[in-house]
Scaffold this motif. Structure first.
Motif, PDB file in Angstrom:
ATOM      1  N   UNK A  32       0.827  -1.200   0.000  1.00 14.64           N
ATOM      2  CA  UNK A  32       0.000   0.000   0.000  1.00 14.64           C
ATOM      3  C   UNK A  32       0.866   1.257   0.000  1.00 14.64           C
ATOM      4  N   UNK A  33       1.955   1.227   0.749  1.00 16.91           N
ATOM      5  CA  UNK A  33       2.823   2.398   0.827  1.00 16.91           C
ATOM      6  C   UNK A  33       3.573   2.640  -0.475  1.00 16.91           C
ATOM      7  N   UNK A  34       3.960   1.560  -1.144  1.00 13.54           N
ATOM      8  CA  UNK A  34       4.776   1.676  -2.358  1.00 13.54           C
ATOM      9  C   UNK A  34       3.964   1.500  -3.647  1.00 13.54           C
ATOM     10  N   UNK A  35       2.661   1.431  -3.523  1.00 18.57           N
ATOM     11  CA  UNK A  35       1.824   1.158  -4.688  1.00 18.57           C
ATOM     12  C   UNK A  35       2.076   2.133  -5.844  1.00 18.57           C
ATOM     13  N   UNK A  36       2.179   3.427  -5.525  1.00 18.40           N
ATOM     14  CA  UNK A  36       2.340   4.431  -6.585  1.00 18.40           C
ATOM     15  C   UNK A  36       3.614   4.175  -7.392  1.00 18.40           C
ATOM     16  N   UNK A  37       4.722   3.935  -6.701  1.00 12.64           N
ATOM     17  CA  UNK A  37       5.984   3.704  -7.401  1.00 12.64           C
ATOM     18  C   UNK A  37       5.963   2.382  -8.155  1.00 12.64           C
ATOM     19  N   UNK A  38       5.377   1.345  -7.531  1.00 20.25           N
ATOM     20  CA  UNK A  38       5.348   0.033  -8.171  1.00 20.25           C
ATOM     21  C   UNK A  38       4.447   0.016  -9.397  1.00 20.25           C
ATOM     22  N   UNK A  39       3.486   0.923  -9.449  1.00 16.32           N
ATOM     23  CA  UNK A  39       2.552   0.968 -10.573  1.00 16.32           C
ATOM     24  C   UNK A  39       3.091   1.741 -11.766  1.00 16.32           C
ATOM     25  N   UNK A  40       4.261   2.344 -11.637  1.00 15.74           N
ATOM     26  CA  UNK A  40       4.805   3.160 -12.732  1.00 15.74           C
ATOM     27  C   UNK A  40       5.174   2.319 -13.957  1.00 15.74           C
ATOM     28  N   UNK A  41       5.953   1.252 -13.826  1.00 15.12           N
ATOM     29  CA  UNK A  41       6.364   0.525 -15.037  1.00 15.12           C
ATOM     30  C   UNK A  41       5.204  -0.215 -15.701  1.00 15.12           C
ATOM     31  N   UNK A  42       4.443  -0.944 -14.886  1.00 13.30           N
ATOM     32  CA  UNK A  42       3.264  -1.690 -15.349  1.00 13.30           C
ATOM     33  C   UNK A  42       2.267  -1.703 -14.202  1.00 13.30           C
ATOM     34  N   UNK A  43       1.087  -2.240 -14.439  1.00  7.99           N
ATOM     35  CA  UNK A  43       0.082  -2.310 -13.392  1.00  7.99           C
ATOM     36  C   UNK A  43       0.533  -3.173 -12.223  1.00  7.99           C
ATOM     37  N   UNK A  44      -0.106  -2.974 -11.065  1.00  6.59           N
ATOM     38  CA  UNK A  44       0.250  -3.712  -9.858  1.00  6.59           C
ATOM     39  C   UNK A  44      -0.997  -4.378  -9.297  1.00  6.59           C
ATOM     40  N   UNK A  45      -0.947  -5.712  -9.125  1.00  9.03           N
ATOM     41  CA  UNK A  45      -2.078  -6.471  -8.593  1.00  9.03           C
ATOM     42  C   UNK A  45      -1.624  -7.195  -7.324  1.00  9.03           C
ATOM     43  N   UNK A  46      -2.216  -6.840  -6.205  1.00  6.86           N
ATOM     44  CA  UNK A  46      -1.866  -7.485  -4.933  1.00  6.86           C
ATOM     45  C   UNK A  46      -2.731  -8.723  -4.755  1.00  6.86           C
ATOM     46  N   UNK A  47      -2.106  -9.881  -4.468  1.00  4.93           N
ATOM     47  CA  UNK A  47      -2.854 -11.140  -4.404  1.00  4.93           C
ATOM     48  C   UNK A  47      -2.792 -11.818  -3.041  1.00  4.93           C
ATOM     49  N   UNK A  48      -2.254 -11.141  -2.015  1.00  5.98           N
ATOM     50  CA  UNK A  48      -2.339 -11.706  -0.683  1.00  5.98           C
ATOM     51  C   UNK A  48      -1.068 -11.612   0.132  1.00  5.98           C
ATOM     52  N   UNK A  49      -1.213 -11.833   1.430  1.00  8.50           N
ATOM     53  CA  UNK A  49      -0.086 -11.722   2.355  1.00  8.50           C
ATOM     54  C   UNK A  49       0.828 -12.932   2.323  1.00  8.50           C
ATOM     55  N   UNK A  50       0.370 -14.044   1.793  1.00  2.00           N
ATOM     56  CA  UNK A  50       1.235 -15.206   1.591  1.00  2.00           C
ATOM     57  C   UNK A  50       2.245 -14.844   0.504  1.00  2.00           C
ATOM     58  N   UNK A  51       3.512 -14.753   0.875  1.00  2.00           N
ATOM     59  CA  UNK A  51       4.536 -14.288  -0.066  1.00  2.00           C
ATOM     60  C   UNK A  51       4.675 -15.184  -1.288  1.00  2.00           C
ATOM     61  N   UNK A  52       4.209 -16.426  -1.216  1.00  3.91           N
ATOM     62  CA  UNK A  52       4.331 -17.335  -2.341  1.00  3.91           C
ATOM     63  C   UNK A  52       3.265 -17.182  -3.403  1.00  3.91           C
ATOM     64  N   UNK A  53       2.233 -16.381  -3.121  1.00  4.27           N
ATOM     65  CA  UNK A  53       1.106 -16.327  -4.049  1.00  4.27           C
ATOM     66  C   UNK A  53       1.449 -15.668  -5.381  1.00  4.27           C
ATOM     67  N   UNK A  54       2.293 -14.652  -5.385  1.00  6.48           N
ATOM     68  CA  UNK A  54       2.639 -13.995  -6.655  1.00  6.48           C
ATOM     69  C   UNK A  54       3.307 -14.991  -7.596  1.00  6.48           C
TER      70      UNK A  54
END
Length: 293
Positions: A148-170
């Protein structure tokens, strides 16, 4: 820092292969102060000429920014490159292709070193980066606060889709979608092979194939609904028994066209096995259960 002040927050990027370089240029174009590092210095120097700061070491690159993005060869490379870096207080975003288990282990490793961790699965190729209309995006999983804090920067190159707190889900979503893609490619390859020796223009055939695949892709929603409900006969238009009965025609056609059946046989065998253990009135969803070991 507030979210607004993070919109143009400094970014440190480690790994400047084709994808890393594309990411770097997108952040530079958007006005983010960017520090880069690469094992081969020449790539960092090229980006320095475009406005990036080239760090002399990976640890130096990490120290330069609160947001640290790594896009390296593999999970072992991540551990080796960051071994001497101080990660305390950093938001570490790992865009290196890994397995779900590796991502979970790397998340624990990063948290032990005081970092908030996000794993990413890139659903794009380099030419799509920095081109919003291309539709590329990255799956992210791990620290929700970091995302949530870094969403703006992470969305610059391509879209950003958050899929959960389990780090393995991406990584899991990434490989699941790419696995479906390769299955589609296999079917398309078989289709083109069937018409290859005939007086059929592949360019004229392609729109028919693409439209058919797009229409059939909608069936995934029905499969998902059946998996959730457990009723594999719900909304079935083409029962399994009927489909299995039709498979000899596909195999005979391939034989007559001089085409290998190696791309079809494994799936047809799963269909046959499911018919033996399930109901002929259900659709193809039961094949999913046969794949579980």
């Amino acid at each position: 820092m507030t979210q607004n002040s993070a919109d143009k927050s400094p970014v440190s990027l480690l790994g400047l292969g084709s994808m890393g370089t594309a990411l770097a240029r997108a952040w530079l174009a958007a006005g983010h102060p960017l520090t880069v590092w690469n094992r081969t210095p020449g790539r960092a120097e090229a980006l320095a000429a475009e406005g990036a700061k080239a760090a002399e070491s990976a640890a130096g690159a990490v120290a330069a920014s609160g947001l640290v993005v790594v896009c390296l060869l593999d999970d072992d490379s991540v551990g080796a490159v960051l071994a001497d870096a101080d990660l305390a207080g950093k938001d570490l975003v790992n865009l290196t292709t890994t397995t779900p288990a590796q991502a979970r282990a790397r998340a624990a490793w990063a948290e032990e070193r005081g970092a908030r961790y996000l794993d990413g699965g890139i659903m794009a190729v380099p030419p799509m980066v920095g081109v919003p209309e291309a539709g590329g995006y990255v799956f992210y999983s791990g620290s929700r606060e970091s995302f949530e804090f870094r969403r703006a920067a992470l969305s610059v190159p391509v879209g950003a889709k958050y899929v959960g707190e389990d780090a393995g889900f991406a990584a899991l979503y990434d490989v699941a979608l790419l696995s479906a893609m390769y299955g589609m490619f296999a079917g398309a390859a078989h289709a083109f092979a069937l018409v290859r020796r005939e007086d059929v223009d592949p360019v004229a055939f392609a729109p028919l194939l693409a439209d058919w695949l797009a229409a059939m892709a909608r069936s995934v929603h029905g499969t998902a609904a059946q998996l959730r409900s457990g009723d594999y006969t719900e909304g079935v238009a083409s029962p399994l028994a009927m489909q299995v009965a039709g498979t000899p025609t596909f195999l005979a056609t391939a034989e007559q066209q001089g085409v290998s059946t190696e791309l079809l046989l494994p799936y047809f065998e799963l269909m046959r096995r499911r018919l033996e253990t399930g109901s002929g009135e259900e659709g193809l969803t039961g094949v999913v259960d046969l794949l579980l070991r």
